[in-house]
Design a protein around this motif. Structure first.
Motif, mmCIF file in Angstrom:
data_model
loop_
_atom_site.group_PDB
_atom_site.id
_atom_site.type_symbol
_atom_site.label_atom_id
_atom_site.label_comp_id
_atom_site.label_asym_id
_atom_site.label_seq_id
_atom_site.Cartn_x
_atom_site.Cartn_y
_atom_site.Cartn_z
ATOM 1 N N ILE A 69 0.770 -1.207 0.022
ATOM 2 C CA ILE A 69 0.076 0.039 -0.015
ATOM 3 C C ILE A 69 0.912 1.318 0.131
ATOM 4 N N CYS A 70 1.975 1.393 0.760
ATOM 5 C CA CYS A 70 2.947 2.181 0.829
ATOM 6 C C CYS A 70 3.459 2.826 -0.737
ATOM 7 N N VAL A 71 3.834 1.437 -1.322
ATOM 8 C CA VAL A 71 4.475 1.738 -2.603
ATOM 9 C C VAL A 71 3.417 2.118 -3.573
ATOM 10 N N ILE A 72 1.994 1.976 -3.618
ATOM 11 C CA ILE A 72 0.958 2.182 -4.475
ATOM 12 C C ILE A 72 0.953 3.650 -4.386
ATOM 13 N N LEU A 73 0.376 4.029 -2.814
ATOM 14 C CA LEU A 73 -0.021 5.409 -2.515
ATOM 15 C C LEU A 73 1.109 6.382 -2.936
ATOM 16 N N LEU A 74 2.520 6.057 -2.532
ATOM 17 C CA LEU A 74 3.280 7.150 -2.481
ATOM 18 C C LEU A 74 3.801 7.316 -4.334
ATOM 19 N N SER A 75 3.768 6.218 -4.765
ATOM 20 C CA SER A 75 3.932 6.263 -6.105
ATOM 21 C C SER A 75 3.059 7.140 -7.056
ATOM 22 N N LEU A 76 1.803 6.859 -6.827
ATOM 23 C CA LEU A 76 0.659 7.514 -7.305
ATOM 24 C C LEU A 76 0.741 9.160 -6.985
ATOM 25 N N LEU A 77 0.837 9.427 -5.932
ATOM 26 C CA LEU A 77 0.939 10.726 -5.336
ATOM 27 C C LEU A 77 2.432 11.435 -5.846
ATOM 28 N N LEU A 78 3.239 10.661 -6.084
ATOM 29 C CA LEU A 78 4.650 11.245 -6.920
ATOM 30 C C LEU A 78 4.220 11.613 -8.321
ATOM 31 N N VAL A 79 3.420 10.579 -9.100
ATOM 32 C CA VAL A 79 2.935 11.266 -10.273
ATOM 33 C C VAL A 79 1.892 12.369 -10.221
ATOM 34 N N TYR A 80 1.150 12.392 -9.235
ATOM 35 C CA TYR A 80 0.298 13.352 -9.255
ATOM 36 C C TYR A 80 0.960 14.713 -8.872
ATOM 37 N N ASP A 81 1.960 14.768 -8.116
ATOM 38 C CA ASP A 81 2.627 15.855 -7.721
ATOM 39 C C ASP A 81 3.326 16.502 -9.039
ATOM 40 N N VAL A 82 4.069 15.669 -9.666
ATOM 41 C CA VAL A 82 4.803 16.203 -10.747
ATOM 42 C C VAL A 82 3.742 16.556 -12.072
ATOM 43 N N PHE A 83 2.634 15.734 -12.123
ATOM 44 C CA PHE A 83 1.812 16.384 -13.565
ATOM 45 C C PHE A 83 1.346 17.577 -13.019
ATOM 46 N N PHE A 84 0.744 18.041 -11.766
ATOM 47 C CA PHE A 84 0.273 19.348 -11.435
ATOM 48 C C PHE A 84 1.222 20.336 -11.511
ATOM 49 N N VAL A 85 2.595 20.099 -11.254
ATOM 50 C CA VAL A 85 3.610 21.193 -11.011
ATOM 51 C C VAL A 85 4.291 21.560 -12.648
ATOM 52 N N PHE A 86 4.836 20.327 -13.201
ATOM 53 C CA PHE A 86 5.212 20.416 -14.425
ATOM 54 C C PHE A 86 4.567 20.403 -15.675
ATOM 55 N N ILE A 87 3.347 19.659 -15.696
ATOM 56 C CA ILE A 87 2.773 19.211 -16.990
ATOM 57 C C ILE A 87 1.437 20.173 -17.187
ATOM 58 N N THR A 88 0.670 20.636 -15.945
ATOM 59 C CA THR A 88 -0.386 21.319 -16.194
ATOM 60 C C THR A 88 -0.100 22.683 -16.838
ATOM 61 N N PRO A 89 1.275 23.410 -16.643
ATOM 62 C CA PRO A 89 1.545 24.722 -17.233
ATOM 63 C C PRO A 89 1.336 24.573 -18.897
ATOM 64 N N PHE A 90 1.277 23.476 -19.570
ATOM 65 C CA PHE A 90 1.352 23.255 -20.942
ATOM 66 C C PHE A 90 -0.308 23.054 -21.215
ATOM 67 N N LEU A 91 -1.129 23.005 -20.348
ATOM 68 C CA LEU A 91 -2.670 22.749 -20.361
ATOM 69 C C LEU A 91 -3.469 23.906 -20.143
ATOM 70 N N THR A 92 -2.857 24.800 -19.023
ATOM 71 C CA THR A 92 -3.787 25.891 -18.666
ATOM 72 C C THR A 92 -3.545 27.059 -19.775
ATOM 73 N N PRO A 93 -4.617 28.113 -19.774
ATOM 74 C CA PRO A 93 -4.424 29.077 -20.789
ATOM 75 C C PRO A 93 -3.353 29.990 -20.709
ATOM 76 N N ASN A 94 -2.706 30.210 -19.437
ATOM 77 C CA ASN A 94 -1.934 31.275 -18.958
ATOM 78 C C ASN A 94 -0.531 30.677 -18.850
#
Length: 516
Positions: A333-358
């Motif tokens: 459960i630790c591996v699943i939770l922490l891995s998913l939240l790592l992807v969540y963190d990186v996506f919303f910090v680094f990837i979303t700037p390419f998706l938002t209007p500004n």
């Protein structure tokens, strides 16, 4: 209640620094002095780095004009500093008019938020005098304080990349993770003789909740994603929901921490009889204190000069209680939770700037609030015309003032910040490691100590990368690999990986064998 606690982890953020364009206006009349915030363009205006090297100029009040036309000014302004109003023409035009009049420094009073002044590339070389923006309300204050004339000096003290607040933040985070993990293991040891955990989700007498199902982990991460997106679009409404939840959860956490501390030192409960039931005066007083502190924070939450102390105290208590209350059943459960939240963190910090209007990072925008402007990562700054915050900030971060940022703090209080998620999420793994030490009877607490040290090293690396890149980092990008790999490799090295992976299932088998 658990869902409300998990919602507050939707914002995960490390501190952010932008290139310094703030300066200090030192105003004096030979008997007294006062300093005010200035915003300038470092690549355009040459301003002294220290007060002792800054030339002194007489300040002339021209706020009745915008200084867009030479013909309107009849005064002799040679060798002076002048203050004019913002608007009607470009900054470069005002500066060129001021130069024709012999002005040495141009201050522009602004009733609007102050961004770094700029001009067309062809205009930069035409301006040879320092130009800076000043809050109009500050200029009015100057007139009240200095009634017999003013002399001014401009200087921009350098803001070092490294600030002592980073060290304090590191100590707070490591202490909270280590203490939360220790408390979780101590609670497990206290109930081990009377409680046999079973695979599945159940509540013990203490109200602890074990997260065991991969499906529920997936649902939780999906909930976090939805909540963060909703915060991005409806921030001005949902922020108050988070504030209320924080007040309730932090008061509960502080009560739990203080009660455990008083019990540990042997403080009497001072119980009195209330009919057929007994009432603890100590616990009633403790609850009153915790509620009062949470209410004080709620009332004065925007008083940046001192409220950060109370917010950090409440935040530490919240994180400690969370790590003690919410337990992960096994390493899987630790591996699943922490891995998913790592992807969540990186996506919303680094990837979303390419998706938002500004081109904004959703994570950064939500964490800093809409009033912080959209200038993160551009090397620019935006200083509000009114230093009183006009927007609410999410209370899910540790905040430490940047001690060396004198000019920046004069303009607007600058903080190094660390999201609660960057403490709690790895902290849940540290807590699991300590409970595993208890299950296996490890007197050296090898898993707990190793994972806590790995967290500290991962956080140090996060801060180093942040300082070198001069931009905020998703801390879980470094903390998750450090903690997961360290604990997993240690279990493999000690030939206990099967037990470490199974977690509560292994503990149940061990207890049954012991009982037989």
């Amino acid at each position: 209640m658990t869902t409300k606690l998990w919602i507050t982890l939707a914002v995960i953020l490390l501190s952010y620094r932008s290139e310094c364009h703030e300066a200090v206006l030192h105003v004096s009349d030979w008997t007294t002095y006062k300093e005010y915030c200035l915003v300038y363009n470092a690549s355009w205006s040459n301003i002294s780095s220290s007060l002792s090297d800054a030339p002194r100029y007489k300040l002339v009040n021209l706020t009745s004009t915008t200084l867009c036309d030479v013909g309107r000014v009849k005064l002799d302004l040679k060798g002076t500093a002048v203050c004019v109003m913002r608007g009607e023409c470009a900054f470069s035009q005002k500066a060129q008019v001021a130069q024709q009049l012999g002005v040495k420094v141009l201050l522009i009073a602004s009733k609007e938020a102050m961004g770094t002044p700029s001009a067309n590339d062809s205009e930069y070389d035409k301006v040879t005098i320092p130009l800076a923006l000043l809050r109009y309300r500050d200029f009015l204050d100057m007139q009240k304080v200095f009634t017999d004339g003013m002399e001014v000096q401009l200087y921009a003290p350098p803001s070092p990349d490294f600030d002592a607040s980073v060290i304090i933040m590191l100590l707070i985070a490591v202490f909270t993770v280590a203490m939360g993990g220790f408390w979780s293991g101590a609670a497990e040891k206290a109930k081990q003789s009377v409680t046999s955990l079973s695979a599945g989700e159940e509540r013990s007498d203490s109200g602890d909740l074990t997260l065991y199902s991969p499906l529920k982990v997936l649902l939780f991460v999906a909930l976090m994603c939805v909540m963060l997106v909703l915060m991005y679009f409806f921030y001005r409404y949902l922020v108050y929901v988070i504030i209320v939840i924080f007040c309730l959860a932090s008061a509960t956490g502080l009560y739990s921490c203080l009660e455990a501390l008083l019990n540990a030192v042997g403080c009497s409960k001072l119980s009195v009889s209330c009919g057929e039931k007994s009432c603890s005066i100590r616990n009633l007083l403790l609850a009153a204190v915790c509620i009062i502190l949470a209410v004080v924070w709620g009332v004065y939450r925007n008083e940046d000069r001192w409220i950060w102390i109370l917010q950090d105290v409440l935040g530490i208590a919240f994180c400690l209680n969370f790590m003690k209350t919410i337990t992960l059943s096994n390493y899987k459960i630790c591996v699943i939770l922490l891995s998913l939240l790592l992807v969540y963190d990186v996506f919303f910090v680094f990837i979303t700037p390419f998706l938002t209007p500004n081109g904004e990072s959703i994570m950064v925008q939500v964490a800093l609030g809409p009033g912080a402007g959209g200038e993160k990562g551009s090397g620019d700054v935006v200083v509000p015309a009114d230093p009183t915050p006009s927007y609410e900030k999410l209370p899910v971060v540790m905040r430490i003032p940047r001690f060396s940022a004198w000019a920046e703090n004069l303009c607007e209080m600058q903080f190094s910040i660390l999201g609660y998620g960057d403490i709690i999420i790895p902290g849940l793994l540290v807590a699991y490691c300590h409970r595993f030490d208890v299950w296996t009877g490890s007197s050296s607490r090898i898993y707990f100590v190793s994972c806590a040290v790995a967290y500290a090293l991962g956080l140090v690396l996060t801060f180093v990368v942040m300082l070198l890149s001069k931009m905020g980092q998703p801390a879980l990008l470094y903390l998750v690999p450090f903690t997961l790999l360290t604990s997993g490799l240690l279990a493999w090295k000690r030939k206990e990986f099967k037990q470490f992976w199974a977690g509560t299932t292994y503990q149940k088998e061990t207890l049954n064998t012991t009982a037989q």
